[in-house]
Design a protein around this motif. Structure first.
Motif, PDB file in Angstrom:
ATOM      1  N   UNK A   1      58.240  45.576 -10.773  1.00 24.13           N
ATOM      2  CA  UNK A   1      58.323  44.138 -10.599  1.00 24.13           C
ATOM      3  C   UNK A   1      58.397  43.783  -9.123  1.00 24.13           C
ATOM      4  N   UNK A   2      59.079  44.580  -8.364  1.00 25.22           N
ATOM      5  CA  UNK A   2      59.197  44.278  -6.933  1.00 25.22           C
ATOM      6  C   UNK A   2      58.362  45.264  -6.124  1.00 25.22           C
ATOM      7  N   UNK A   3      57.924  44.819  -4.953  1.00 28.11           N
ATOM      8  CA  UNK A   3      57.072  45.644  -4.106  1.00 28.11           C
ATOM      9  C   UNK A   3      57.872  46.752  -3.443  1.00 28.11           C
ATOM     10  N   UNK A   4      57.177  47.887  -3.178  1.00 26.44           N
ATOM     11  CA  UNK A   4      57.887  48.995  -2.551  1.00 26.44           C
ATOM     12  C   UNK A   4      57.967  48.833  -1.031  1.00 26.44           C
TER      13      UNK A   4
ATOM     14  N   UNK B   1      41.434  53.468  11.637  1.00 27.57           N
ATOM     15  CA  UNK B   1      40.233  53.078  10.912  1.00 27.57           C
ATOM     16  C   UNK B   1      40.382  53.222   9.402  1.00 27.57           C
ATOM     17  N   UNK B   2      39.388  52.744   8.699  1.00 22.94           N
ATOM     18  CA  UNK B   2      39.426  52.664   7.246  1.00 22.94           C
ATOM     19  C   UNK B   2      39.574  54.036   6.600  1.00 22.94           C
ATOM     20  N   UNK B   3      38.966  55.071   7.167  1.00 21.83           N
ATOM     21  CA  UNK B   3      39.033  56.410   6.572  1.00 21.83           C
ATOM     22  C   UNK B   3      40.401  57.055   6.780  1.00 21.83           C
ATOM     23  N   UNK B   4      41.171  56.523   7.704  1.00 19.31           N
ATOM     24  CA  UNK B   4      42.487  57.089   7.990  1.00 19.31           C
ATOM     25  C   UNK B   4      43.636  56.209   7.529  1.00 19.31           C
ATOM     26  N   UNK B   5      43.344  55.208   6.701  1.00 16.56           N
ATOM     27  CA  UNK B   5      44.410  54.287   6.300  1.00 16.56           C
ATOM     28  C   UNK B   5      45.541  55.018   5.596  1.00 16.56           C
ATOM     29  N   UNK B   6      45.232  56.132   4.918  1.00 22.16           N
ATOM     30  CA  UNK B   6      46.296  56.900   4.279  1.00 22.16           C
ATOM     31  C   UNK B   6      46.439  58.292   4.895  1.00 22.16           C
ATOM     32  N   UNK B   7      46.082  58.399   6.175  1.00 23.11           N
ATOM     33  CA  UNK B   7      46.377  59.601   6.951  1.00 23.11           C
ATOM     34  C   UNK B   7      47.800  59.386   7.474  1.00 23.11           C
TER      35      UNK B   7
ATOM     36  N   UNK C   1      48.228  46.275  -2.040  1.00 28.72           N
ATOM     37  CA  UNK C   1      49.546  46.874  -2.110  1.00 28.72           C
ATOM     38  C   UNK C   1      49.599  48.203  -1.329  1.00 28.72           C
ATOM     39  N   UNK C   2      48.584  49.036  -1.484  1.00 25.92           N
ATOM     40  CA  UNK C   2      48.541  50.301  -0.737  1.00 25.92           C
ATOM     41  C   UNK C   2      48.431  50.057   0.762  1.00 25.92           C
ATOM     42  N   UNK C   3      47.675  49.027   1.100  1.00 20.24           N
ATOM     43  CA  UNK C   3      47.468  48.682   2.507  1.00 20.24           C
ATOM     44  C   UNK C   3      48.801  48.277   3.139  1.00 20.24           C
ATOM     45  N   UNK C   4      49.546  47.434   2.456  1.00 26.58           N
ATOM     46  CA  UNK C   4      50.851  47.009   2.982  1.00 26.58           C
ATOM     47  C   UNK C   4      51.823  48.180   3.020  1.00 26.58           C
ATOM     48  N   UNK C   5      51.709  49.110   2.093  1.00 29.00           N
ATOM     49  CA  UNK C   5      52.529  50.311   2.156  1.00 29.00           C
ATOM     50  C   UNK C   5      52.136  51.196   3.331  1.00 29.00           C
TER      51      UNK C   5
END
Lengths: 342, 342, 342, 342
Positions: free
Chosen positions: C65-68, C189-195, C220-224
């Motif tokens: 319910x709430x954001x991480x 960059x976009x390819x490293x957003x989750x590096x 949501x992943x982006x804000x995380x």
């Protein structure tokens, strides 16, 4: 159904939501967290309007906990549905039981000779049903649109000559009316999965129906589309996974193989797989057919054509007769590992 | 059209492809690379069957160079199409010219009072047209399906009382027949974008048509769907971008704002944007409306409702009348920067 | 957090879930419906493991319910964050306030002359920052990978000569270490957003960071991902929407314009838009830039090149200098409608 | 490579494109159609810059006919690559040949006891390799990030005690350096598929590499990512399909089962499937594993845990030991139909 209030919702907002729910004759379970208040709804949810709740002040979101489809839901119908096709003027076939039904034939009906030779290949291979397109939904108005009633006549004649029950797509209520006397099963195609007028019409047509998944339909929407047919009085619905639209371009669509176990969990309806339309590439049809059989699908729909290079429609995804026969042969031991047979 | 042979194609394979092409009365340009042979086709491509070529031995892929839609194509019709709606029993509105048309009204028609008050808000705000749903395509058969003809009558009455031309969705050929006398423009919804029987029918209905983009339709498929209407004799087609299906869940759909400049480049048809269905969230409608206006859209379709919290359908995405008026006010100077007006 | 039990869950299953929650020091709100039991969790959710709950017998699903993310969340930081870039050896620029920052320059740095002429165009047009790629993440290892430190030196020199603060992408922790002395802002960059290793490193680098959205990242992943940077100690994060991956092929990616109002609602961080990478087509950049400005973005990142036809990288999506100047001119009155300026 | 000119391209535009090509030492095949001129390029395409061509006046699009990856391409390496893992301090395993390798173990390493019991289950079931996560890439910075080197030590110890070769994910160059002495194979995860610095580093690490497909990577991008590793000197690359991101939400990702036959056609590299991450639901893992085996995959990566309900990470997608053993048992006859063995 759960109503999640946002963090700035007031006492009054919560009271208002409670009132909406209780005035519909339902009960409320209130859960106050540190950041959020959550309101659970107990009772028959069809009596409350989701959108009204969603639009009420202070509401962050509504979460559906139970599915909106009932007749298609395994929760209320735990046993597998087994559907009988043909059996009067043709052999009888069952879908959803021990038999693994392969529906084979040309993408588009072109001539009696073409369909007859394909049907002979289908029969000889042990596959159970004949398929062929008489009404072809085509992206461009300038592409071949099918032989229509002429095509249905050919399918019917070959079906009765070979004993194979026959299925074909109908693209409108008018086409459905024309098609009923010629067919043993009707198909609703991917572009019409949410053509609700057509769904209601096939729900009353008296024949078993195969409902293809929409190009970008969720499994939930697909089962709701099946619910339109079931709730119109027709219990004989078979689902057909035919690939969904994604960003990947090496196959025409992306076969969502997981749909097989997901449907088996959520619903009692049979599910078959169409690897021809899913991949669009002949070389991938045999491996994808084996994948479908191994993970519990109830059958396959596969295109086969005497001379794929001359087919008027979808040649590249049609198997030659040799390929079709070999595939059926290869599937047999795989199926028997699961207690199934062609 | 270009045929790309695969690296193991033989001389004979290439000859065979050349024969297929030349026997259809077309010419061939052969280009032999080190890895691949490429065969260009010169002439009227509708005379050759793509699938036949694709299925020929040694062919790796067929690449379409020119679009299959002709009537919708800006190449053959460089000037913008401007469509007139209403003008006899109502005010006249033009779509695709200087006027920026906002179609406002409730998602679903519920009562005369509701539509009348919405229409007065629309009129007062300077928006040009009234919208309202009488036939509602709903995912679940158990959801409210619309007032049907009763709803059309309400829309018609309010339209004539206020002078606002009226548009409403038709979901079947039967609904279309019923709807024609009541409407100034008909809408084909996203679930029916490839309901080709319906497209052909609206192509002959005599009213301007708004064609919404399918939930997962490419722009090319969308223009081909428009081509079905145009080639059935109806030149008055307006496209409506309403969001496409993606993995993102913070909005109901993903508004493909780029569709506006893409359509403007590829086609002469007007394009409007529906931010209500695209986002599903009231707070995002105003910013998305401004984005649409700023990048060259010809209008908007926006839901407004006297009391969104009580609406029977799509409440959360409806603007209140105040919000609707303010949005129209805010859009005015933005439009005048582009030489447009409400 | 809400735990939804499935319809066949036993009393014992429910008790077990309650125990997991209470033994973590949290409280439980039980809500028994006719079909489902729902367990609300009250207290600090970081103390309970979602996966443990999900795996417990009888659990159907866990609903967050709430954001991480906390530091990036507007709920806990209602005011807009305004970030200062440059100001010591260059002009000072602010992102997220009244100023609308346009970052212009070549996709890849090729030579001093190229960057200098681009920077002069940027300066003359009133755009606030210089951009240029020194480390280029390329799909194929055989494509041009950038001038690396040599490129950074050119960017730095031109930045100090023109007074424009400079931003450039870093593709690894090593590249970051090299780049810090040359830059005023770093780009992930976009390819490293989750590096995540790189995110933590830029979180400690001392410079403001622009974080591009991953090719298929949810908001949501982006804000995380931003939360990784913020929680490593760097408060100066600007988000950049650059198009997401969908099935549509007429643009390189699909610009998710709704991300602008969604981010503005969920977070206090500034957001800019990159129409060059989103569309990949020069003709669409101006209309998309106007859309971004109209719906509340805080700036743009746009590629410009003295001679796009000769650019070593991404030529087709670069504006000529004339186009860049004209776009900046066109944006000015649009921005002033919103109380903003270049 | 083919250059398609637009319909308004002048003679001069065509000449200009020809010059760009011939001045790079390549040859041109010109094909003038009625609507379009097409320019085929013959010779080594790496000598011409695609973007330069794309940006030239009059060019509509560039069509790539041949793939940019060479070392990963089956065209230049027709035989299947078979990769040997372990064999010195552990049993030897081969991937890509007759052996079907199942990599089993916990999602995240938690303790020696946990890994040891999982490894014993793996060994007893006949699966070939041990897996376990020591560096966990997590969406939120507040989630458990793994035991890091401590976890690697546990994996190493259990591997040597049981004789099972061990694989684990590395998330950065630093993690890679730490991990090499402990592992028999390294894994590059989905979020790092285009972390090119890491790809180059594993290309020089001396161990076989498993490269997971990016969350929204095309097969072409995936093979290009493999090409980064191969061209850095490491020939031992195994691909792993783990589901792609789509709009469907009933599974965590959508397993792209077609990737198996597509990769087998385009590349000589082995491919395995990870049904745990693809589905995120325990009940779907067995059917998807069978699907993968039936359509030609070279192995599986499956999570198993002594008590999934207590696992610190990804519990719901872990099999219990019983389920794991039963799955291996069920796969055996299916594999033998294809001439393969565990």
């Amino acid at each position: 159904m759960i109503v999640v209030m946002n963090s700035s919702a007031t006492e009054e907002n919560v009271k208002n939501v409670e009132n909406i729910i209780t005035s519909a004759g339902l009960h409320v379970h209130l859960s106050k967290g540190e950041e959020t208040t959550i309101i659970g709804i107990v009772g028959d949810k069809t009596r409350v309007n989701t959108e009204t709740l969603q639009a009420a002040d202070g509401v962050e979101k509504i979460i559906q906990v139970t599915e909106s489809y009932k007749l298609a839901n395994r929760k209320f119908h735990p046993a597998n549905t087994v559907i009988k096709v043909g059996g009067k003027d043709t052999d009888a076939v069952t879908i959803g039981g021990d038999q693994f039904v392969i529906m084979g034939g040309p993408c588009a009906v072109e001539s009696y000779e073409e369909v007859k030779s394909a049907a002979e290949c289908v029969k000889k291979s042990g596959a159970g049903m004949l398929r062929g397109g008489a009404y072809k939904p085509r992206t461009s108005p300038y592409s071949f649109q099918g032989l229509e009633e002429e095509g249905l006549k050919i399918l019917h004649r070959v079906s009765r000559e070979t004993g194979l029950p026959v299925i074909s797509e109908v693209t409108s209520e008018e086409a459905l009316k024309t098609a009923i006397p010629y067919l043993d099963m009707v198909q609703v195609g991917t572009r019409n999965m949410q053509n609700f007028a057509l769904l209601k019409a096939v729900g009353k047509c008296g024949l078993p129906v195969m409902l293809k998944r929409g190009m970008a339909a969720t499994i939930d929407e697909w089962l709701n589309a099946a619910e339109y047919i079931l709730s119109s009085g027709n219990e004989n619905v078979v689902l057909c996974e035919r690939g969904i639209r994604t960003y990947e371009t090496s196959t025409r669509n992306t076969l969502d193989i997981s749909a097989v176990p997901v449907i088996k969990t959520k619903s009692h309806l049979p599910i078959i797989v169409d690897p021809s339309h899913a991949s669009g590439v002949r070389a991938y049809i045999a491996p994808l057919s084996k994948a479908a059989a191994a993970c519990g699908a109830d059958g396959l729909m596969i295109e086969t054509h005497p001379d794929p290079a001359k087919a008027l429609s979808d040649g590249p995804q049609s198997l030659t007769f040799d390929m079709f026969e070999n595939l059926c042969k290869d599937l047999t031991p795989l199926l028997s590992l699961q207690g199934r047979r062609l």
